[in-house]
Design a protein around this motif. Sequence first.
Motif, short mmCIF file in Angstrom:
data_model
loop_
_atom_site.label_atom_id
_atom_site.label_comp_id
_atom_site.label_asym_id
_atom_site.label_seq_id
_atom_site.Cartn_x
_atom_site.Cartn_y
_atom_site.Cartn_z
N MET A 1 14.37 -6.04 -20.37
CA MET A 1 13.78 -6.28 -21.69
C MET A 1 13.39 -7.74 -21.82
SD MET A 1 15.41 -5.75 -25.50
CE MET A 1 16.37 -7.25 -25.40
N THR A 2 12.28 -8.02 -22.45
CA THR A 2 11.81 -9.36 -22.69
C THR A 2 11.66 -9.59 -24.19
OG1 THR A 2 10.50 -9.02 -20.70
CG2 THR A 2 10.10 -11.04 -21.92
N LYS A 3 11.99 -10.78 -24.64
CA LYS A 3 11.85 -11.09 -26.06
C LYS A 3 10.37 -11.24 -26.38
CE LYS A 3 16.32 -13.41 -26.58
NZ LYS A 3 17.01 -14.66 -26.89
N LYS A 4 9.80 -10.28 -27.09
CA LYS A 4 8.39 -10.32 -27.44
C LYS A 4 8.21 -9.73 -28.83
CE LYS A 4 6.66 -9.89 -22.72
NZ LYS A 4 7.91 -9.59 -22.02
N THR A 5 7.13 -10.12 -29.47
CA THR A 5 6.80 -9.58 -30.78
C THR A 5 5.76 -8.48 -30.67
OG1 THR A 5 5.13 -11.28 -31.10
CG2 THR A 5 7.34 -11.76 -31.91
N SER A 17 8.62 -7.17 -18.49
CA SER A 17 7.17 -7.28 -18.30
C SER A 17 6.77 -8.66 -18.76
CB SER A 17 6.43 -6.21 -19.10
OG SER A 17 6.67 -6.36 -20.49
N ALA A 18 5.73 -9.21 -18.15
CA ALA A 18 5.23 -10.52 -18.59
C ALA A 18 4.55 -10.38 -19.94
CB ALA A 18 4.25 -11.08 -17.56
N ASP A 19 4.58 -11.42 -20.72
CA ASP A 19 3.99 -11.39 -22.06
C ASP A 19 2.51 -11.01 -21.99
OD1 ASP A 19 4.13 -11.79 -24.91
OD2 ASP A 19 2.89 -13.55 -24.58
N ASN A 61 22.06 -11.81 -18.17
CA ASN A 61 22.70 -10.49 -18.14
C ASN A 61 21.86 -9.40 -17.47
OD1 ASN A 61 20.68 -10.12 -20.03
ND2 ASN A 61 22.06 -9.80 -21.75
N LEU A 62 20.70 -9.78 -16.91
CA LEU A 62 19.77 -8.83 -16.27
C LEU A 62 19.16 -7.83 -17.24
CD1 LEU A 62 21.70 -8.12 -12.92
CD2 LEU A 62 19.60 -9.46 -13.21
N VAL A 63 19.27 -8.10 -18.52
CA VAL A 63 18.70 -7.22 -19.54
C VAL A 63 17.69 -7.98 -20.40
CG1 VAL A 63 19.20 -5.76 -21.53
CG2 VAL A 63 20.80 -5.83 -19.62
N THR A 64 18.11 -9.11 -20.95
CA THR A 64 17.24 -9.92 -21.79
C THR A 64 16.70 -11.08 -20.97
OG1 THR A 64 18.56 -9.37 -23.73
CG2 THR A 64 17.09 -11.26 -23.90
N TRP A 65 15.37 -11.23 -20.96
CA TRP A 65 14.72 -12.21 -20.11
C TRP A 65 13.98 -13.26 -20.93
CZ3 TRP A 65 15.57 -12.18 -14.93
CH2 TRP A 65 16.12 -11.02 -14.38
N GLU A 66 14.00 -14.49 -20.43
CA GLU A 66 13.24 -15.59 -21.03
C GLU A 66 12.19 -16.06 -20.03
OE1 GLU A 66 13.82 -20.30 -22.31
OE2 GLU A 66 15.56 -19.07 -21.76
N GLU A 67 10.94 -15.98 -20.42
CA GLU A 67 9.89 -16.45 -19.53
C GLU A 67 9.81 -17.97 -19.53
OE1 GLU A 67 6.93 -13.00 -20.87
OE2 GLU A 67 6.08 -14.29 -19.31
N LEU A 68 9.65 -18.53 -18.34
CA LEU A 68 9.49 -19.97 -18.15
C LEU A 68 8.08 -20.26 -17.64
CD1 LEU A 68 12.94 -20.90 -16.50
CD2 LEU A 68 12.27 -21.03 -18.90
N PRO A 69 7.69 -21.53 -17.60
CA PRO A 69 6.35 -21.85 -17.08
C PRO A 69 6.15 -21.38 -15.64
CG PRO A 69 7.26 -23.73 -18.26
CD PRO A 69 8.37 -22.71 -18.15
N ILE A 70 4.91 -21.20 -15.25
CA ILE A 70 4.56 -20.82 -13.88
C ILE A 70 5.22 -21.79 -12.91
CG2 ILE A 70 2.66 -20.65 -12.23
CD1 ILE A 70 0.91 -19.69 -14.57
N ALA A 71 5.83 -21.25 -11.86
CA ALA A 71 6.57 -22.07 -10.92
C ALA A 71 5.69 -22.62 -9.80
CB ALA A 71 7.73 -21.27 -10.33
#
Length: 470
Positions: A1-5, A17-19, A61-71
């Motif tokens: 799961m990703t934090k998205k609106t 999934s990516a935003d 926790n392998l459930v909630t994900w935070e996207e970071l800048p492109i690496a």
Amino acid sequence: MTKKTSMERYRPALHFSADKHWINDPNGLVFYKGEYHLFYQYHPHSTIWGPMHWGHAISKNLVTWEELPIALYPDELGAIFSGSAVVDWNNTSGLQTGEEAVMVAIFTHHGEDNEKQSIAYSNDRGRTWVKYEGNPVVSNPDLKDFRDPKVFWHEETSKWIMSLACGDHIRFYRSHNLKDWEYLSSFGEKYGNHGGVWECPDLINLEVEGEQLKKWVLIVSVNPGGPNDGSAIQYFTGDFDGRMFVTDQCESEEKWADWGRDFYAAVTWSGTEQPIWIGWMNNWQYANQTPTAEFRGSMSIPRSLSLENKEGVHTLIQTPILSDEMRSNTIFDRQNGSFESLTVKVPEQPFMVELKLNNLSSFDILLKGEGGNLRVEFDGASQEVRVDRTKSGLVEFSEHFASVDAMPLKSFQDALLLVDKASVELFVNGGRSVMTESFYPTGSINTLEFKSSLNEPVEYKQIGVQSFSL
């Protein structure tokens, strides 16, 4: 799961999934100081595959994900194709500059002329990356396909080991510093499935359940050539002595990690006590055409791995990683009964179905609603389980999508079914048999039906349905 609106119809709730835009293979999976790093093949300007970057997300926790800048971005050596990452705890590379242990990413530079292996490093817990000035660290030996390096530290020989996909086989290299690599051996020209190109290898050492020993497992993705067409993942069990991998399988034997159409390029996290992997939940036959809008592509549920030895045959066991806190909302729970037809109203996805029977009967599980009908068929006579998505909603976006996909099944003890907005993951007999499938209903799925296909009662020990608190 990703934090998205985003409320996009097919945006997964349980899966990453990516935003925005395109993703495919998981890359650089590494665990460091309480954070699971997920890098992935990413095109930041389109929902169609294009010049590959490394996207980046982290989770505790392998459930909630935070996207970071492109690496990692493409450069003069080429696009950034798949690879892996490690924590160089002993600074064998000499790239550590501060108190933090240095993380080293090993990846394929894909240029117009050839593919070669390069490295980059991070001294700030993976937040920023510097490409090594001596790239590439492994030059191309005149092979068209030469990619997807997966690296781990081999304790017995005190060396880094790299597995590389080379078209129709896997090559192994070793290094003492992640910069200078020596060719060791190859495996696979005469073994397993060769219906397509070999990709995304992973060599892991797994515990055998109930035994005081471990076994080496070589993971190989193949595209196409899967058991139900398109891309899929095969595996080989055997031994590795630090130089050569020797399988205990015969040349023609094929072992599939997942019989579904939508589980590919899975590799394991570096740095975890229990081996855990994650895969791209798509198929190259139709990946560029799936009917999503802002994003395209998602990851499977993370799964822990082990082996079972049954009469000399080693079988991969996959267990989905789901916390007790996630599955606290019971919708339906019934013990010791039978059904010819049983209907359960379900909430908006995601939800989970648990089923225990006395034997392999012939029955269907139907996911029904105004937007489609996905059927999971258990056939005791033919000893197989099938996923029928021909009437599951949107299917005409690709000639390859509408399918009835089958998996052999000699016996049945239990099944766990994970249903998200546009996917179903089926784990049978404790994860010994697995199928992952995507589907795109045009409206809500609100009914779960268990139905005997022989018009005779199906005996069950338990039927449970739970929704997720995310």
